[in-house]
Design a protein around this motif. Structure first.
Motif, PDB file in Angstrom:
ATOM      1  N   THR A  91      -0.514   7.991  -0.667  1.00 39.93           N
ATOM      2  CA  THR A  91      -0.305   9.029  -1.680  1.00 39.93           C
ATOM      3  C   THR A  91      -0.626  10.428  -1.166  1.00 39.93           C
ATOM      4  O   THR A  91      -0.182  11.416  -1.758  1.00 39.93           O
TER       5      THR A  91
ATOM      6  N   SER B 254       1.194  -0.741   4.162  1.00 41.84           N
ATOM      7  CA  SER B 254       2.090   0.374   3.862  1.00 41.84           C
ATOM      8  C   SER B 254       3.222   0.412   4.873  1.00 41.84           C
ATOM      9  O   SER B 254       3.161  -0.212   5.935  1.00 41.84           O
TER      10      SER B 254
ATOM     11  N   GLY C  58      -5.051   9.474   1.129  1.00 38.68           N
ATOM     12  CA  GLY C  58      -5.301   8.693  -0.075  1.00 38.68           C
ATOM     13  C   GLY C  58      -4.328   7.536  -0.125  1.00 38.68           C
ATOM     14  O   GLY C  58      -3.169   7.671   0.306  1.00 38.68           O
ATOM     15  N   PHE C  59      -4.798   6.397  -0.640  1.00 36.28           N
ATOM     16  CA  PHE C  59      -3.968   5.195  -0.681  1.00 36.28           C
ATOM     17  C   PHE C  59      -4.010   4.590  -2.086  1.00 36.28           C
ATOM     18  O   PHE C  59      -4.998   4.724  -2.806  1.00 36.28           O
ATOM     19  N   SER C  60      -2.928   3.934  -2.439  1.00 38.35           N
ATOM     20  CA  SER C  60      -2.853   3.255  -3.732  1.00 38.35           C
ATOM     21  C   SER C  60      -2.430   1.809  -3.505  1.00 38.35           C
ATOM     22  O   SER C  60      -1.394   1.555  -2.892  1.00 38.35           O
ATOM     23  N   PHE C  61      -3.255   0.868  -3.985  1.00 41.32           N
ATOM     24  CA  PHE C  61      -2.928  -0.558  -3.876  1.00 41.32           C
ATOM     25  C   PHE C  61      -3.833  -1.353  -4.817  1.00 41.32           C
ATOM     26  O   PHE C  61      -4.868  -0.869  -5.261  1.00 41.32           O
ATOM     27  N   GLU C  62      -3.404  -2.561  -5.105  1.00 45.99           N
ATOM     28  CA  GLU C  62      -4.187  -3.495  -5.916  1.00 45.99           C
ATOM     29  C   GLU C  62      -4.284  -4.821  -5.176  1.00 45.99           C
ATOM     30  O   GLU C  62      -3.396  -5.169  -4.396  1.00 45.99           O
TER      31      GLU C  62
ATOM     32  N   THR D  35      -6.683   1.486   9.101  1.00 45.25           N
ATOM     33  CA  THR D  35      -5.818   2.667   9.117  1.00 45.25           C
ATOM     34  C   THR D  35      -5.553   3.035  10.568  1.00 45.25           C
ATOM     35  O   THR D  35      -6.488   3.147  11.364  1.00 45.25           O
TER      36      THR D  35
ATOM     37  N   VAL E 185       0.857  -1.182   0.000  1.00 46.80           N
ATOM     38  CA  VAL E 185       0.000   0.000   0.000  1.00 46.80           C
ATOM     39  C   VAL E 185       0.894   1.233   0.000  1.00 46.80           C
ATOM     40  O   VAL E 185       1.809   1.345   0.808  1.00 46.80           O
TER      41      VAL E 185
ATOM     42  N   ARG F  52      -9.712   3.343  -1.032  1.00 47.79           N
ATOM     43  CA  ARG F  52      -8.492   4.089  -1.362  1.00 47.79           C
ATOM     44  C   ARG F  52      -8.643   5.592  -1.164  1.00 47.79           C
ATOM     45  O   ARG F  52      -7.660   6.284  -0.903  1.00 47.79           O
ATOM     46  N   ARG F  53      -9.847   6.105  -1.319  1.00 46.80           N
ATOM     47  CA  ARG F  53     -10.101   7.545  -1.183  1.00 46.80           C
ATOM     48  C   ARG F  53     -11.136   7.765  -0.082  1.00 46.80           C
ATOM     49  O   ARG F  53     -12.285   8.116  -0.352  1.00 46.80           O
TER      50      ARG F  53
ATOM     51  N   LEU G 150     -13.153  -0.746  -4.054  1.00 42.49           N
ATOM     52  CA  LEU G 150     -11.777  -0.448  -3.669  1.00 42.49           C
ATOM     53  C   LEU G 150     -11.496   1.055  -3.731  1.00 42.49           C
ATOM     54  O   LEU G 150     -10.737   1.583  -2.912  1.00 42.49           O
TER      55      LEU G 150
END
Length: 201
Positions: free
Chosen positions: A45, A191, A61-65, A84, A42, A141-142, A137
């Motif tokens: 961002t 993360s 904000g987070f970025s992951f797949e 979180t 993670v 993520r947001r 998702l």
């Protein structure tokens, strides 16, 4: 007449040659998977604190797949949880840092195989329904701005170190899956800790 020793040595050489090829093929398959697993983390961002009437809010904000294993788990009805964690500490030259605020928020993501809908619940709060996994998702993520501390929890004018972390929480998994998850890199999604400073208003 064939030499039996020579014939045996040829068989042994062929066996070891075949074994070497099999090992090379195994490593060729495993290494890309290991590299992908290492990349499946993670990324934070965006992260900052806002002062509002109701308290101090986190905008993040987070970025992951999700890898194939986690997607398969969702499709099979296994719920995934994303937590979180945030903390505010104030440095003190004469003693240990003061831990002013710690807070945690968990999102539960699961799929209803009968209605073919995805659900995301903020534990202890609202629930949202989505038609696609990507939309669900995106909601995680947001996230909406989260009040992490009430007014008065921080001393105005003081500088705090804010530490933030987000990831999939394996403690919520069903017990039979937990045993495999804690030893399987496919179930690791988190993360690194992100630390930044905030001057309380």
């Amino acid at each position: 007449m064939r030499d039996p020793l020579k014939s045996t040595s040829q068989v042994i050489r062929r066996f070891f040659r075949l074994l070497c090829w099999q090992l090379l093929l195994t490593f060729a398959c495993v290494l890309p998977q290991a590299a992908r697993a290492a990349e499946e983390t993670v990324e934070i961002t965006r992260a900052y604190i806002e002062a509002a009437e109701e308290g101090y809010r986190l905008s993040a904000g987070f970025s992951f797949e999700l890898n194939h294993g986690l997607e398969d788990a969702i499709q099979s009805g296994v719920p995934l949880h994303f937590t979180t964690e945030i903390s505010f500490t104030r440095p003190r030259w004469y003693w240990f840092d003061e831990k002013a605020v710690t807070a945690k928020r968990t999102y539960k993501l699961w799929y209803d195989v009968f209605l073919r809908q995805y659900h995301v619940t903020i534990i202890g709060s609202v629930q949202q329904t989505f038609s696609t996994l990507e939309d669900a998702l995106f909601f995680i993520r947001r996230p909406t701005r989260w009040v992490v501390a009430p007014r008065g929890a921080l001393k105005a004018g003081e500088v705090y170190n804010v530490t933030l972390r987000m990831g999939m929480d394996r403690d919520y998994l069903p017990k039979p899956i937990q045993v495999n998850a804690f030893n399987n890199s496919e179930w690791r999604l988190s993360s690194n800790k992100k630390t930044f400073q905030y001057r309380a208003e």
